[in-house]
Motif scaffolding. Structure first.
Motif, PDB file in Angstrom:
ATOM      1  N   SER A 233       0.836  -1.197   0.000  1.00 36.40           N
ATOM      2  CA  SER A 233       0.000   0.000   0.000  1.00 36.40           C
ATOM      3  C   SER A 233       0.872   1.249   0.000  1.00 36.40           C
ATOM      4  O   SER A 233       2.019   1.231   0.455  1.00 36.40           O
ATOM      5  CB  SER A 233      -0.932   0.007   1.220  1.00 36.40           C
ATOM      6  N   ASN A 235       0.339   5.512   0.875  1.00 37.41           N
ATOM      7  CA  ASN A 235      -0.586   6.505   1.407  1.00 37.41           C
ATOM      8  C   ASN A 235       0.108   7.859   1.533  1.00 37.41           C
ATOM      9  O   ASN A 235       1.243   7.953   2.012  1.00 37.41           O
ATOM     10  CB  ASN A 235      -1.102   6.058   2.773  1.00 37.41           C
ATOM     11  N   SER A 250      -4.131   0.290  -2.115  1.00 36.59           N
ATOM     12  CA  SER A 250      -3.436  -0.967  -1.822  1.00 36.59           C
ATOM     13  C   SER A 250      -3.793  -2.006  -2.871  1.00 36.59           C
ATOM     14  O   SER A 250      -4.846  -1.927  -3.524  1.00 36.59           O
ATOM     15  CB  SER A 250      -3.802  -1.474  -0.424  1.00 36.59           C
ATOM     16  N   HIS A 269      -7.959  -4.598  -5.587  1.00 35.66           N
ATOM     17  CA  HIS A 269      -7.406  -3.317  -5.160  1.00 35.66           C
ATOM     18  C   HIS A 269      -8.353  -2.623  -4.179  1.00 35.66           C
ATOM     19  O   HIS A 269      -9.545  -2.929  -4.116  1.00 35.66           O
ATOM     20  CB  HIS A 269      -7.165  -2.403  -6.368  1.00 35.66           C
TER      21      HIS A 269
END
Length: 335
Positions: A233, A235, A250, A269
């Motif tokens: 992932s 972010n 992710s 996903h």
């Protein structure tokens, strides 16, 4: 005990009791006839104690403790009307810091447990954290996993107008290996996190729907011989005074099989975005959360006449979106 040593003890006793009465009602005469009464009782005794030595000026910090958990279930929906299971453990972790700035942290752990119904292994774990210059933090960990089935997963039968969930006394305990790694990067008011994981679990316990082709919404707890998951992932979080924006995604692969030898991963996903704004003057915060989840697999079972047994098969949940919005504020002088 003093500034560097502490003892924490948490203990609890929980009792849940339910009495249900069932009647037949004649819809012509409106007369009621009692069919049966049923009592269900669930008791839980729990205690955990931890001793901590924490001194930031020392090379080592550590914790040690115990864990005790006992469940007792009684009632007609429990096999033989009463069952109990006890789980006890002792555990310890140590925290080693290296270099003058303590940039490297090494944290091993060990747990030994006893379960009255299942054999428990020795469970190790290890965590490593390194603080690079320029606000970069690296973390990595490995842990072994173990979980014995609960009483409800083993023996509880829950059937009413909305539920049809069956326990399974043939369940085996779960065991697994878990790896994670991540890098955190902070640049002024922006934070970036990149992470990855890999899990491998033997005999994972899942609630499996029985025959999705029939009208029966019946579920039973079953062991999945080999469950594996892996993924990564990314972010991003950006803070601008009262405004905060988070965007990430992710990519996850699942391998759920009744056969250990299979190695087919199915990927899906997840994309998410969160926006929040703090109206400081009005002590109010507004936020919007959006998430897109891709098509993902799930398991169900179907009776096979040729094998005279339930066979676990794969189904799919179609992709979907979810959107949440909230407003929160303080009143009565922030009370």
């Amino acid at each position: 005990i003093n500034q560097n040593q502490k003892i924490e003890i948490t203990s609890a006793y929980n009792l849940y009791k339910r009495t249900s009465q069932t009647f037949f009602k004649n819809l012509v005469t409106l007369a009621e006839t009692e069919n049966y009464n049923r009592d269900d009782e669930f008791k839980l005794m729990f205690s955990r104690g931890i001793y901590s030595f924490d001194n930031n000026n020392k090379f080592i910090r550590f914790k040690a403790g115990y864990h005790f958990n006992k469940e007792i279930s009684e009632g007609e929906r429990i096999e033989s009307n009463i069952q109990s299971i006890t789980d006890m453990a002792i555990f310890s972790t140590a925290n080693f810091s290296f270099f003058n700035n303590k940039s490297l942290t090494f944290k091993p752990g060990l747990r030994y447990s006893y379960n009255s119904a299942f054999k428990s292994p020795l469970i190790p774990s290890i965590n490593i954290k390194y603080d690079f210059p320029k606000n970069i933090i690296f973390r990595a960990s490995y842990s072994k996993g173990f979980r014995a089935p609960s009483l409800k997963e083993l023996y509880f039968v829950f059937v009413d107008i909305n539920h049809n969930i069956l326990g399974n006394k043939e369940l085996k305990s779960e065991s697994g290996n878990h790896f994670t790694g991540s890098v955190n990067l902070s640049i002024k008011n922006m934070h970036v996190k990149i992470s990855g994981f890999h899990n491998s679990i033997k005999n994972q316990i899942q609630s499996v729907q029985k025959s999705i082709l029939s009208d029966s919404q019946e579920y039973q707890f079953q062991n999945i011989a080999a469950f594996k998951s892996k993924g990564g992932s990314v972010n991003f979080v950006k803070n601008l005074k009262q405004l905060s924006v988070s965007v990430g995604g992710s990519y996850i692969g699942l391998n759920q099989n009744a056969e250990i030898s299979s190695s087919n991963f199915i990927y899906y996903h997840e994309l998410q975005s969160n926006v929040s704004y703090d109206f400081t003057k009005y002590k109010t915060k507004a936020a919007v959360y959006f998430k897109n989840t891709g098509k993902q697999p799930f398991l169900y079972s179907e009776f096979s006449p040729s094998n005279n047994s339930e066979l676990v098969k794969k189904g799919f949940i179609e992709a979907y979106n979810s959107l949440d919005a909230s407003i929160s504020f303080s009143i009565f002088k922030q009370k």
